[in-house]
Write a protein that holds these residues in place. Structure first.
Motif, PDB file in Angstrom:
ATOM      1  N   LEU A   1      52.248 -52.199 -11.668  1.00  0.00           N
ATOM      2  CA  LEU A   1      51.621 -51.262 -10.411  1.00  0.00           C
ATOM      3  C   LEU A   1      50.033 -50.864 -10.816  1.00  0.00           C
ATOM      4  N   LEU A   2      49.814 -51.304 -11.870  1.00  0.00           N
ATOM      5  CA  LEU A   2      48.230 -50.477 -11.535  1.00  0.00           C
ATOM      6  C   LEU A   2      47.875 -51.757 -10.582  1.00  0.00           C
ATOM      7  N   GLY A   3      48.474 -53.050 -10.842  1.00  0.00           N
ATOM      8  CA  GLY A   3      48.086 -54.187  -9.420  1.00  0.00           C
ATOM      9  C   GLY A   3      47.968 -53.446  -8.411  1.00  0.00           C
ATOM     10  N   TYR A   4      49.601 -52.716  -8.174  1.00  0.00           N
ATOM     11  CA  TYR A   4      49.251 -52.366  -6.318  1.00  0.00           C
ATOM     12  C   TYR A   4      48.038 -51.791  -6.049  1.00  0.00           C
ATOM     13  N   VAL A   5      47.871 -50.258  -6.470  1.00  0.00           N
ATOM     14  CA  VAL A   5      46.919 -49.270  -6.654  1.00  0.00           C
ATOM     15  C   VAL A   5      45.147 -50.251  -6.804  1.00  0.00           C
ATOM     16  N   GLY A   6      44.896 -50.922  -7.501  1.00  0.00           N
ATOM     17  CA  GLY A   6      43.832 -51.738  -7.400  1.00  0.00           C
ATOM     18  C   GLY A   6      44.097 -52.580  -6.235  1.00  0.00           C
ATOM     19  N   PHE A   7      44.864 -53.118  -5.595  1.00  0.00           N
ATOM     20  CA  PHE A   7      44.515 -53.903  -4.275  1.00  0.00           C
ATOM     21  C   PHE A   7      44.007 -52.467  -3.317  1.00  0.00           C
ATOM     22  N   ILE A   8      45.095 -51.548  -2.931  1.00  0.00           N
ATOM     23  CA  ILE A   8      44.407 -50.506  -1.921  1.00  0.00           C
ATOM     24  C   ILE A   8      43.200 -50.040  -2.518  1.00  0.00           C
ATOM     25  N   ALA A   9      42.452 -49.940  -3.645  1.00  0.00           N
ATOM     26  CA  ALA A   9      41.472 -49.754  -4.298  1.00  0.00           C
ATOM     27  C   ALA A   9      40.183 -50.929  -3.873  1.00  0.00           C
ATOM     28  N   ASP A  10      40.769 -51.736  -3.804  1.00  0.00           N
ATOM     29  CA  ASP A  10      40.019 -52.592  -3.207  1.00  0.00           C
ATOM     30  C   ASP A  10      39.625 -53.169  -2.181  1.00  0.00           C
ATOM     31  N   ARG A  11      40.909 -52.233  -1.124  1.00  0.00           N
ATOM     32  CA  ARG A  11      40.358 -52.390  -0.181  1.00  0.00           C
ATOM     33  C   ARG A  11      39.892 -51.548   0.725  1.00  0.00           C
ATOM     34  N   LEU A  12      39.535 -50.729   0.082  1.00  0.00           N
ATOM     35  CA  LEU A  12      38.460 -49.310   0.594  1.00  0.00           C
ATOM     36  C   LEU A  12      37.532 -49.523   1.132  1.00  0.00           C
ATOM     37  N   ASP A  13      36.449 -50.280   0.613  1.00  0.00           N
ATOM     38  CA  ASP A  13      35.603 -50.468   2.081  1.00  0.00           C
ATOM     39  C   ASP A  13      35.936 -51.762   2.718  1.00  0.00           C
ATOM     40  N   ASN A  14      36.346 -51.923   2.999  1.00  0.00           N
ATOM     41  CA  ASN A  14      36.901 -52.724   3.803  1.00  0.00           C
ATOM     42  C   ASN A  14      36.307 -52.453   5.018  1.00  0.00           C
ATOM     43  N   ILE A  15      35.976 -53.367   6.476  1.00  0.00           N
ATOM     44  CA  ILE A  15      35.993 -52.838   7.534  1.00  0.00           C
ATOM     45  C   ILE A  15      37.310 -53.017   8.018  1.00  0.00           C
ATOM     46  N   PRO A  16      38.154 -51.450   8.892  1.00  0.00           N
ATOM     47  CA  PRO A  16      39.276 -51.686   9.383  1.00  0.00           C
ATOM     48  C   PRO A  16      39.457 -52.244  10.427  1.00  0.00           C
ATOM     49  N   VAL A  17      40.743 -53.825  10.003  1.00  0.00           N
ATOM     50  CA  VAL A  17      41.053 -54.805  11.119  1.00  0.00           C
ATOM     51  C   VAL A  17      42.242 -54.111  12.088  1.00  0.00           C
ATOM     52  N   TYR A  18      42.224 -53.774  13.213  1.00  0.00           N
ATOM     53  CA  TYR A  18      43.709 -53.323  14.282  1.00  0.00           C
ATOM     54  C   TYR A  18      44.107 -54.636  14.851  1.00  0.00           C
ATOM     55  N   ASP A  19      43.038 -55.510  15.403  1.00  0.00           N
ATOM     56  CA  ASP A  19      43.947 -56.749  16.564  1.00  0.00           C
ATOM     57  C   ASP A  19      45.174 -57.334  15.953  1.00  0.00           C
ATOM     58  N   GLY A  20      46.041 -57.533  16.394  1.00  0.00           N
ATOM     59  CA  GLY A  20      47.427 -57.910  15.939  1.00  0.00           C
ATOM     60  C   GLY A  20      48.450 -57.697  15.362  1.00  0.00           C
ATOM     61  N   TYR A  21      47.872 -56.003  14.945  1.00  0.00           N
ATOM     62  CA  TYR A  21      48.827 -55.402  13.989  1.00  0.00           C
ATOM     63  C   TYR A  21      49.643 -53.834  14.687  1.00  0.00           C
ATOM     64  N   PRO A  22      50.715 -53.510  13.978  1.00  0.00           N
ATOM     65  CA  PRO A  22      51.628 -52.437  15.321  1.00  0.00           C
ATOM     66  C   PRO A  22      50.023 -51.236  14.828  1.00  0.00           C
TER      67      PRO A  22
END
Length: 1447
Positions: free
Chosen positions: A621-642
């Motif tokens: 469960l903490l890993g699930y939260v951690g992965f979301i937190a790790d992606r906070l500063d990532n540049i959003p990628v929209y191409d190829g996704y719904p």
């Protein structure tokens, strides 16, 4: 593949000793002493995997010669070769006739994998014929009196010695020894060691000539190895070395040269050794390890083959499709023999073999005694031949197929031990090449169908080894191939959730608020309602074995580990969300998984699982939260996704459908009405719209649907529902099967009849099928099929009582339009129903249930889209919004119940990450709940008022601390301190997102404040809160510890206690209580509460929450009568501060705020004076629109006048007035001119108190006969004096104001000059001489101002009648005179002098004025009154002086 049958079995301990001795000492302690030779052994696992090759320090030819001599010497010690020549040792004597006796091609002697393999088809001589021919040609006497010089094996070594000068064919003789059934285990072992050494020393390397041919022959030799059996331990040593050699060949540099057939043979051999139960455990484990290594190499090659094929999907499959069926593996897995299951040994020869029987007649693999033939016919001397194509997809696919087939849970020939081995090997294969499998249809089909089907059945096994292995393989499969396993993954995860999610309430523990774990689901959220989109409805899975049921604790732990492994994939949960939770027909797997992990992270889950389960789930469960937190500063990628908005709409639609389906299952009409109101059904009155929805959704109860469609009132809907089926070209039973798989037939006959009638009409609607007379025939036949289906699959009927075909056909005589149905037609229907039940969706309770469900899943797979693999953060906000409640609840509960520091650390990190996620994505509800949980754990947000009756202040020198009940309790609670620090760390910097959470923060501040624990928020230099502190309750006692520093001992302690008891005071706090209080102080200080205030004082906060804050503050002020005055004063100050920060916004206006404050009663305004004046000062200190707007408001001056009565506020009020009137720039306008002058006049009037000091000074001067002194510096008098100056300075703005005014000239003059003259004349009678003198001076300068008069108008003449005359009249009044008897006489003279001076100054202008005569007469009258007042002499002198000055 092959197996080994041994005459004797060695104990595991004995074989372990052998294995260890081989690995360490390089010799074989079990070899017969007479055959013992020095035999170094190399570990092929290391030989062929080391990064650098081993170099040989001796001459390679000498080394090969040594190895040959070692083997031949050992052979000559054997009785069979005791009489052979010494040519093999000396290196001569090889005859040329030998080559003539060999086959023409090496491939002729290799076993063919297709068709018959008998020697009759190979065209070679038998072993006996060959030996006889050799003896005849050589003229030697051999066995049985025959002349023979050498055995062909020995001749081969002799020939090798002669050929060593060319260094070619060095493998031939050794492979002959390996394949020969005449050699013993030690000799075969020596040959294997020699070849192993040649590979290790690179004597056989990629640069060797004819390496490909050598690898094929060596592969054939070791997979067809034959030797005389001696004892089981020695035999297994040979097999162990064969395993290591195979491992080295495949894993080594030359492994890629092996052909598909060779690879299959070697893998068949290794797998057979794994599966032979008669072999020792150690050998089977060694074989398994070798198989793992070989599979790693083989499946690693798959990735290289893709690159070689060009990297295009399907390119490799297309290039190898002709060879796909050329290889076949058939491992011997019967656990007893080396032969295939269909072959049995036919001879009793004493040799051990790993070669599979070819035809059962001429070749044998059984054990016997006293055999001496050597089968060289299948191995040829090395000659040039066509190169074998390196192995590729065919052999890889075949290996994958065999491993998958071993998992079949219904194949009784496969034991659980075999399945465990296959699972381990498959896991390695998937770990190495899992992502490559979906790229190749031949492999993908195996994975999607057979592998998943077998695995999903094995995970229900109670065998822990099977369960763990199947879960491991399933996890690896989903981790690497989930892109093409969308529905398979849903089925597996749904089963795991059903197994693991407990349906019991969370136990209520003392001391833990139940609100903390509100949000944890008591059952899987998406499985609460029936009708899941998985192939089998949820409520029926348990009786099919597809539901978790009662799994053992170890099984639950294994499942949790599997789920945790998947959850450790960073994108796994977000993929579940977008592929399942956001699709209408799929389950909410992401919510289910988070709910599962949350619920099982609670400590009570260990009661039905193991103690490892809660931490495993918490980690996931903490890993699930951690992965979301790790992606906070990532540049959003929209191409190829719904599209995110589309998914949100889909999710909302899904919720509506679920809610509508639930209503439909309870009450059909209400459900349809609700769905229509939500635009799910276009038109509830249109049968087609209703039917499309009912058929298209999987969430409607099939039983309810059947009852609904069969009602007479719904005949139109039933017809539209049937129109959605296409029965073209289908038999009646096939069409009926399609129909009844969509709903359950009702139980009442009339209802069934209605459905059957409509079905019959639909079936014949387009055209009557051939062999069917009419719809009536279909009607009768349909009823007969339903009865047959019930009869054939009723578990309560015995087989002999079931309906036969004759019975079935007899019942249908003459019903086909007066004729019989075709017998073949009825037979096909009968056979179909008998072998395959028409399974109704709610009646899956037989053995075919899973197969039916799997068939349905595969059919849906064809239309379902591939799973979207996600490597972006654009869906994290929506996913976290849907799942944060159980996460935060779990963190809160674990925080309260944990005692381990590691747990605290992880949970704190989890809270921080959840808060950052909520703040970044604007999830105010989540952030507020985090604040609630942490404040609840922290215990400081209690609504109950704190008990301060025992508060004791402890002073030490200049420091003090308040010991209170709350401080002591909080200081003893480490969890509460930790939670409080985490709370304010979370809040700081994220204030803009808080909504309801402020009330908990404010409660904490209030409780800290009343206990004197709140630290100063700002340093004096930074503080903008220029307001007095709030007074607190006086402590019950104050103790100065500094005075008692030297006191110690029991007596002093007892005395202190008795004295406090006698005085009825609370006892002095103990050292422990003081220490706890200091811990509380340190904790509060580490929270940095001031940072929150610093952060909220910005534009963003004002814009977001200013309106709500303003309304709250204004409501407090309006209800001032019912609120404490300190609260009101604070509200006024904060409202003005908010006004200063938000004046650019429309939600708060200065006039409204000022009017609200001015509406307070006088007493309240006086009590709030300091706060009010401080707030006003901040608002107008800087020039700008707010300053102008406020100073032009009448309420602004009204507030100042009300506050002026408060002595403490007078100075601040004067500063404001001074800022407004003479500040740069001045804020005086036509709107505030008069109130400003009036307020300045009030300040001057207040300076009358200076008269007291002056008169007191007069008395003192008379007594001392000294000179009169000025009054001491007095703030009131100083402000009055400055006010007179400011009033005079305002005269400079009168002309500007008159010009800007739209009033008439006379009216404008009166409006702007009169206030100044009124103020100055009023101060000319002020009892304070200093003020009077300054007022007279200012009045004179004002009256003499050149801007006062004008020839254009005569309004200025009013200075006599409205200014000077009234002034003198007031001075003549006794009460005025008595206010300063000594100084007022002088003032009268000043007034007369001023009158004369002004008259003479304006005499020329006055001469032109019509009222000159009246004015002169009035002046005479005034002067006469002054003369008669006792000021005659002084007035005469003053008049002379005035006239003289004028002249």
């Amino acid at each position: 593949m092959c197996d080994v049958a041994l005459s004797e079995g060695g104990s595991p301990m004995e074989l372990a000793r052998i294995h260890a001795s081989i690995a360490v000492n390089g010799d074989d302690p079990l070899r017969d002493p007479q055959y013992t030779v020095n035999e170094p052994v190399l570990d092929m696992r290391h030989t062929f995997t080391r990064s650098t090759s081993i170099s040989v320090a001796v001459d390679p030819v000498a080394l090969i010669t040594t190895e040959c001599i070692t083997v031949t010497s050992a052979m000559r010690k054997h009785a069979r070769w005791a009489h052979s020549s010494v040519s093999a040792i000396l290196g001569g004597g090889a005859t040329q006739g030998y080559e003539a006796s060999q086959p023409s091609s090496p491939r002729d002697g290799m076993t063919t994998r297709k068709g018959q393999r008998g020697r009759e088809q190979s065209g070679v001589m038998s072993e006996g014929e060959w030996e006889s021919g050799l003896a005849h040609r050589w003229g030697l006497r051999g066995k049985k009196g025959k002349s023979m010089q050498d055995n062909p094996l020995m001749s081969a070594f002799a020939r090798l010695r002669s050929d060593l000068t060319g260094c070619k064919g060095i493998y031939y003789s050794l492979t002959c020894v390996i394949r020969s059934s005449s050699t013993s285990a030690p000799i075969t072992s020596l040959a294997l060691v020699a070849i192993t050494k040649f590979f290790a020393y690179n004597l056989i390397s990629q640069e060797s000539p004819r390496l490909s041919l050598a690898m094929q022959l060596l592969s054939s030799a070791i997979t067809h190895c034959r030797f005389e059996a001696s004892d089981s331990a020695a035999d297994e040593i040979v097999l162990l070395r064969i395993l290591k050699l195979m491992e080295g060949m495949i894993s080594g540099p030359g492994g890629e040269l092996l052909g598909d057939e060779s690879v299959c043979e070697m893998m068949e051999t290794g797998l057979s050794m794994c599966c032979q139960m008669r072999l020792s455990e150690l050998l089977r484990r060694s074989a398994e390890m070798s198989m793992v290594t070989m599979c790693q190499a083989i499946f690693e090659r798959l990735k290289h083959l893709e690159v070689e094929a060009g990297g295009e999907l399907g390119a490799l499959e297309e290039s190898t499709k002709e060879d796909m069926n050329t290889v076949k593996m058939d491992p011997s897995v019967n656990g007893d023999q080396v032969t295939s299951p269909s072959k049995a040994p036919t001879s009793t020869r004493s040799s051990s073999s790993i070669e599979k029987s070819l035809d059962g007649a001429s070749e044998t693999t059984a054990l016997a005694h006293n055999g001496s033939e050597t089968n060289l016919a299948q191995v040829s001397a090395p000659t040039e031949a066509s190169e074998v194509k390196p192995y590729s997809l065919p052999s890889i696919r075949e290996l994958f197929r065999v491993l998958v087939e071993l998992l079949d849970p219904h194949n009784r020939q496969h034991t659980d031990a075999m399945r465990v081995i296959a699972l381990r090997i498959l896991d390695v294969a998937l770990e190495v090449a899992g992502p490559s499998i979906p790229k190749h249809p031949s492999l993908a089909n195996l994975a999607m169908d057979d592998l998943c089907r077998y695995l999903f059945q094995l995970v229900r096994s109670d065998n822990m080894a099977i369960l763990q292995g199947s879960l491991r393989v399933t996890g690896t499969l989903l981790a690497t191939c989930r892109g093409v396993l969308k529905l398979q993954q849903e089925l597996f995860l749904s089963y795991v959730v059903a197994c693991l999610h407990p349906r019991v309430e969370i136990p209520r523990e003392a001391g833990i608020d139940s609100a903390l774990y509100k949000g944890v689901p008591q059952a899987p959220p998406s499985q609460v309602s029936s009708g899941r989109s998985t192939p089998v409805p949820v409520k029926d899975r348990k009786k099919l074995g597809m539901e978790g049921g009662s799994r053992k604790p170890d099984a639950r732990e294994a499942m949790v580990e599997s789920v945790g492994a998947l959850a450790r994939i960073p994108s796994f949960m977000v993929e579940l969300y977008i592929n399942y939770d956001c699709e209408v027909d799929r389950g909410d797997l992401c919510e289910d998984m988070v709910g599962l992990l949350s619920r099982n992270a609670f400590p009570d889950s260990a009661t039905w699982s193991t103690t490892n389960v809660p931490p495993l789930c918490l980690d996931a469960l903490l890993g699930y939260v951690g992965f979301i937190a790790d992606r906070l500063d990532n540049i959003p990628v929209y191409d190829g996704y719904p599209d995110r908005d589309y998914l949100k709409k889909q999710r909302e639609r899904k919720k509506l459908i679920i809610r509508g389906a639930a209503k439909f299952n309870e009450k059909q009409k209400a459900g349809i009405a609700y769905l229509a109101s939500q635009n799910i059904i276009d038109n509830p009155d249109n049968p087609v719209s209703v039917a499309k929805f009912l058929k298209g959704t999987t969430r409607i109860s099939k039983k309810v649907l059947g009852e609904f469609l069969s009602k007479k009132s719904n005949e139109d809907i039933l017809g539209a529902f049937l129109d959605l089926f296409d029965f073209t070209g289908k038999r009646v039973d096939e069409a009926l099967r399609d129909l009844l798989e969509s709903f359950r037939l009702p139980g009442e006959s009339p209802l069934i009849e209605r459905i059957v009638t409509s079905f019959s009409e639909k079936y014949c609607s387009n055209s009557t099928p051939e062999g069917i007379a009419d719809k009536d025939a279909v009607y009768v036949l349909t009823y007969a099929i339903i009865m047959l289906n019930t009869d054939q699959h009723n578990p309560n009927l015995k087989s002999q009582n079931r309906m036969k075909y004759t019975d079935f056909s007899r019942n249908l005589r003459g019903v086909n339009g007066g004729q019989d149905f075709a017998p073949e037609y009825l037979q096909e229907i009968y056979d179909s129903i008998r072998t395959r039940e028409i399974i109704l969706p709610d009646e899956h309770d037989n053995k075919d249930a899973f197969d039916y469900a799997w068939k349905e899943l595969l059919l849906k797979t064809e239309s379902a889209k591939n799973l979207v693999l996600c490597d972006t953060n654009i869906f994290d906000a929506d996913m976290f919004e849907a799942t944060w409640k159980p996460v935060v609840a779990t963190l809160s509960y674990v925080f309260m119940s944990a005692s381990d520091d590691a747990v605290f650390s992880r949970v704190i990190t989890g809270f921080d990450q959840c808060a950052r996620i909520a703040a970044r994505y604007g999830l105010a509800d989540a952030f507020d709940h985090i604040i609630f949980c942490l404040s609840t754990i922290g215990t400081l947000a209690s609504e109950a008022p704190s008990n301060t009756s025992l508060n004791t202040e402890i002073q030490v020198n200049d420091n003090s601390v308040m010991v209170s009940e709350m401080a002591v309790k909080f200081g003893r609670d480490f969890k509460a301190q930790l939670a409080t620090v985490v709370l304010f760390r979370v809040v700081t910097g994220n204030e803009f997102i808080i909504r309801e959470g402020w009330k908990y923060i404010v409660r904490i501040w209030l409780n800290l404040f009343v206990n004197s624990l709140i630290p100063p928020f700002f340093s004096p230099a930074q503080s903008t809160l220029d307001i007095p502190p709030i007074p607190l309750q006086t402590p019950s006692q104050v103790i100065d510890r500094a005075q008692k520093a030297n006191e110690s001992g029991l007596f002093s302690t007892l005395s202190s206690y008795l004295s406090s008891y006698a005085a009825d005071d609370p006892p002095e706090p103990s050292d422990e209580e003081l220490e706890s209080t200091l811990c509380t102080v340190d904790c509060i200080n580490s929270c940095f509460l001031g940072d929150i205030f610093a952060n909220i004082m910005d534009k963003d906060t004002v814009e977001s929450f200013g309106k709500e804050a303003a309304e709250a503050l204004q409501s407090v002020i309006r209800d001032a009568a019912n609120v404490h005055h300190i609260t009101v004063s604070r509200a006024v100050f904060y409202l003005l501060g908010l006004l200063q920060a938000s004046h650019e916004h429309s939600f708060l206006r200065a006039p409204v705020v000022l009017h609200t404050i001015s509406s307070l009663d006088q007493r309240t305004q006086e009590r709030s004076a300091l706060s009010t004046i401080s707030g006003l000062s901040h608002c107008i200190k800087n020039p700008g629109p707010l300053r102008n707007e406020m100073t032009n408001s009448p309420d602004f001056w009204s507030i100042l006048r009300s506050i002026l009565a408060v002595p403490e506020a007078a100075a601040a009020v004067f500063e404001i007035v001074q800022n407004v009137t003479v500040g740069i720039p001045s804020a005086i306008t036509a709107d505030n001119y008069e109130p400003a002058v009036s307020l300045l006049n009030d300040f001057a009037s207040a300076a009358s108190v200076g008269a007291l000091y002056e008169q007191k000074g007069d008395k003192t001067a008379r007594r001392k006969s000294g000179k009169n002194t000025k009054p001491q510096d007095n703030g009131v008098v100083i402000r009055g004096s400055k006010s007179i100056d400011i009033i005079y300075q305002l005269t400079g703005r009168v002309s500007i104001l008159i010009k800007q005014s739209h009033l008439e000239r006379n009216e404008a003059w009166t409006t702007y000059w009169s206030p100044i003259f009124r103020a100055l004349t009023s101060q000319c009678v002020n009892p304070c001489r200093e003020i009077r003198h300054q007022a007279f001076s200012s009045l004179q300068r004002s009256l003499l101002s050149p801007e006062l008069t004008s020839t254009d108008h005569k309004e200025w003449t009013a200075i006599f009648g409205e200014v000077l005359f009234p002034l003198i009249i007031r001075l003549l009044k006794p009460e005025v005179y008595q206010s300063d008897p000594i100084g007022m006489s002088e003032t009268r003279v000043q007034a007369a002098t001023l009158l004369c001076k002004i008259f003479l100054h304006y005499l020329v202008l006055l001469s032109e004025w019509d009222g000159m005569l009246d004015l002169w007469l009035r002046i005479l009258d005034i002067m006469d009154r002054l003369m008669n007042s006792g000021q005659g002499d002084s007035l005469v002198s003053a008049r002379k002086i005035t006239v003289g000055e004028h002249d």
